[in-house]
Write an enzyme that holds these catalytic residues in place. Structure first.
Site, short mmCIF file in Angstrom:
data_model
loop_
_atom_site.label_atom_id
_atom_site.label_comp_id
_atom_site.label_asym_id
_atom_site.label_seq_id
_atom_site.Cartn_x
_atom_site.Cartn_y
_atom_site.Cartn_z
N LEU A 1 5.12 9.26 -15.77
CA LEU A 1 4.56 10.19 -14.79
C LEU A 1 4.90 9.80 -13.36
O LEU A 1 4.83 10.64 -12.47
CB LEU A 1 3.04 10.27 -14.95
CG LEU A 1 2.53 11.07 -16.16
CD1 LEU A 1 1.02 10.96 -16.25
CD2 LEU A 1 2.95 12.53 -16.06
N GLY B 1 4.20 3.45 -8.23
CA GLY B 1 3.70 3.21 -6.89
C GLY B 1 3.66 1.73 -6.60
O GLY B 1 4.25 0.90 -7.31
N GLY B 2 2.91 1.35 -5.55
CA GLY B 2 2.86 -0.03 -5.13
C GLY B 2 2.18 -0.96 -6.12
O GLY B 2 2.48 -2.14 -6.18
N GLY C 1 1.91 -0.34 -9.61
CA GLY C 1 2.44 -0.35 -10.97
C GLY C 1 3.12 0.96 -11.34
O GLY C 1 3.53 1.72 -10.47
N ASP D 1 -5.30 5.15 -0.28
CA ASP D 1 -4.03 5.86 -0.44
C ASP D 1 -4.28 7.34 -0.73
O ASP D 1 -3.63 7.93 -1.60
CB ASP D 1 -3.20 5.23 -1.56
CG ASP D 1 -1.72 5.63 -1.49
OD1 ASP D 1 -1.30 6.09 -0.40
OD2 ASP D 1 -1.01 5.49 -2.49
#
Length: 580
Positions: free
Chosen positions: A57, A60-61, A63, A181
């Site tokens: 999917l 990101g930072g 994982g 975030d």
């Protein structure tokens, strides 16, 4: 969820071999395009905790995010059975302090029950050392994709977003979590409203953020000034991000846009929001534009709280429907169905070949059989040398250089038989020069060794290579009893190997997600299997995967027997004791 909803290729028909981690692909190319996913890669895991991996999917930072389903699902299943599983990056997961804080924060996330957040389903550290957390899959479209498809949203829809995202931030703040975030791709538009996702990992407000040294989590265009400047952040930081998200939804532009990341961060910290963006916002909705302007205040103390945003929008946020293109995607994803593909266990020989490919290749090549025969001969020679030393005793070694060794060889007519003769090594001259007393020859001992039976490819059912069926090596040594020969002391009995605990064979689930009354599936089977193996009476239904009254009763008894909290729930306190 991914930031883009473009179709990706590489799905294949259900049941076809996948090029990635899962042994079989369940999702076709059309499925992947509809669900906003991409096919798994060879390096991706086939399973994470109790979930079967179906697709990627995004990442990101912290994982990588996978689309999955419960491994116990059979037959046809709906999109409501899908889950989003985040696997934490290894540099975090290998840190013991991170894992401890991760466990505490997961418990905090578990307490978030807002209607506008994705439900946490479980977390754990699985048998492949993957640290993971799973949330429910939201069959919707991200706000980022909605703006790309439809352009700026109508003012009533932006008010609805302010109200629903404000509700989510209120629920998150209530348990002491800072999102850090919040951005359009982390806001999903679903049939029942907007949902905020990807929160709770390394984001607690207790000052123990789980970031690596020198690393900043977040997206520059939606960071608060204090976050971009590396200062302490709180809920007010998420409110600042909310202001930037709403500005993008209303105008299609961010209020701190710039040519580079450094330029954006500098504007976020030192410059006011773009006058053009705020003016365009005011033309669409002056009241909401004024509220967003306060959200974007540089001083955290002057910003409204999430509850203030909710209160301001409560009376004016209508139940406006999503734009038609967005609503169509939501309906299609919500009505999607798939069919589970059974995966057979990996063949044991295949596993051995993957772990020792060189050995498998050597055993499968006929012309390389000779080194194995020679190695067998070397082993026999070593054994013979040890025997000479053991029987000879001090001063009674093998024959001298003048004494010939008696050789027994196989008849020359014996077919395909390799015969070797080994003479005992000559003893070096004695320093004293004292002559040795000649002794009569001792009986001759003959040792015959045959190489091990073929393995590897032969064991796999393939045709054996064309090699001699029984190559033997015959070695004859002269054994002389020494003057002080004594019987070898009896060997001590080998230390018995402790038998494995019977519950170690239970392999339905390896995580630590809370498992409680009313639950079904692999987690419940794991609990029942371990309790039964430990001698507890789990009731007449046995290991059926249903957490009913019998299972609840025996879980409570186990907790009482082991001095645990007797709550009838198998969570992070009870799981380790069950498996210990």
């Amino acid at each position: 969820m991914p930031d883009k909803d473009a179709a990706r290729s590489g799905g294949g028909e259900p049941g076809a071999p996948a090029s990635g981690g899962p042994p079989a692909a369940e999702l076709t190319a059309d499925d992947l395009a509809l669900l906003g996913a991409e096919p798994p890669r060879r390096s991706d895991p086939a399973d994470i905790g109790p979930y079967r991996v179906l697709a990627r999917l995004g990442g990101g930072g912290m994982g990588r995010l996978y689309l999955g389903r419960d491994a116990c699902v059979e037959g046809t299943y709906a999109s409501s059975s899908l889950v989003a599983v985040k696997v934490i990056r290894s540099e975090y997961a290998e840190d013991e302090r991170f894992r401890r804080r991760f466990g505490r924060e997961i418990e905090a996330v578990r307490r978030v029950h807002g209607a506008y957040t994705a439900e946490l389903l479980g977390s754990g550290l699985d048998h492949e050392e993957l640290l993971w957390m799973a949330t429910s899959y939201v069959p919707g479209l991200s706000l980022a994709d909605a703006v790309l498809r439809c352009g700026p949203l109508p003012a009533p829809l932006v008010r609805r977003l302010a109200y629903e995202i404000g509700q989510a931030l209120t629920a998150i703040a209530a348990v002491g979590i800072v999102h850090r975030d919040l951005k359009p791709s982390n806001v999903l538009l679903g049939a029942d409203g907007a949902r905020v996702i990807d929160f709770g990992v390394a984001h607690t407000t207790d000052g123990s953020a789980l970031t690596m040294t020198g690393q900043h989590l977040g997206t520059p265009a939606f960071m608060s000034p204090e976050q971009a400047d590396g200062r302490e952040v709180g809920t007010a930081s998420d409110v600042f991000s909310l202001g930037s998200v709403l500005a993008l939804a209303a105008t299609g532009s961010t209020p701190f846009g710039g040519a580079s990341t450094g330029d954006v961060i500098h504007r976020v910290i030192y410059s006011p929001p773009s006058e053009e963006v705020l003016a365009a916002f005011a033309e669409r909705d002056p009241v909401l534009a004024e509220l967003v302007g306060r959200c974007l205040d540089k001083d955290p103390g002057r910003r409204p709280s999430p509850q203030d945003v909710v209160t301001a929008m409560r009376e004016t946020a209508p139940g406006e429907d999503w734009p038609a293109p967005v609503a169509e995607v939501i309906r299609a994803r919500g009505g999607w169905t798939g069919r589970a593909v059974a995966v057979s266990p990996v063949d044991q020989l295949t596993v051995l070949r993957r772990t020792a490919p060189e050995r498998a290749r050597q055993q499968g090549t006929p012309k390389r059989r000779l080194p194995l025969v020679l190695a067998s001969a070397a082993a026999v020679v070593t054994l013979a040398a040890v025997a000479v030393f053991a029987f000879g005793g001090p001063g009674g070694g093998g024959a001298s250089a003048q004494e010939p060794a008696t050789t027994a060889a196989s008849p020359p007519t014996a077919p395909r038989t390799a015969t070797g003769t080994v003479s005992p090594p000559a003893r070096s001259a004695r320093p004293s020069g004292k002559p040795r007393t000649a002794r009569p020859h001792a009986p001759v001992r003959t040792v015959t060794a045959a190489p091990p039976a073929p393995a590897g490819d032969d064991a796999a059912g393939q045709a054996p290579p064309a090699v001699p069926p029984a190559a033997t090596v015959t070695v004859t040594v002269t054994v002389r009893p020494g003057p002080t020969m004594t019987a070898a002391p009896p060997k001590s009995a080998p230390t018995p190997t402790p038998s494995p605990k019977p519950w170690k064979a239970c392999a339905y689930y390896s995580g630590t997600a809370i498992t409680k009354s009313g639950d079904t599936g692999g987690r419940v089977k794991e609990v029942q299997c371990i309790l039964k193996a430990r001698g507890y009476n789990i009731g007449p239904s046995g290991v059926d995967g249903i957490f009913g009254q019998d299972t609840l009763t025996v879980v409570r008894k186990f907790q009482s027997d082991h001095h645990l909290s007797v709550d009838g729930q198998v969570g992070q306190e009870t799981w380790p004791v069950l498996r210990a």
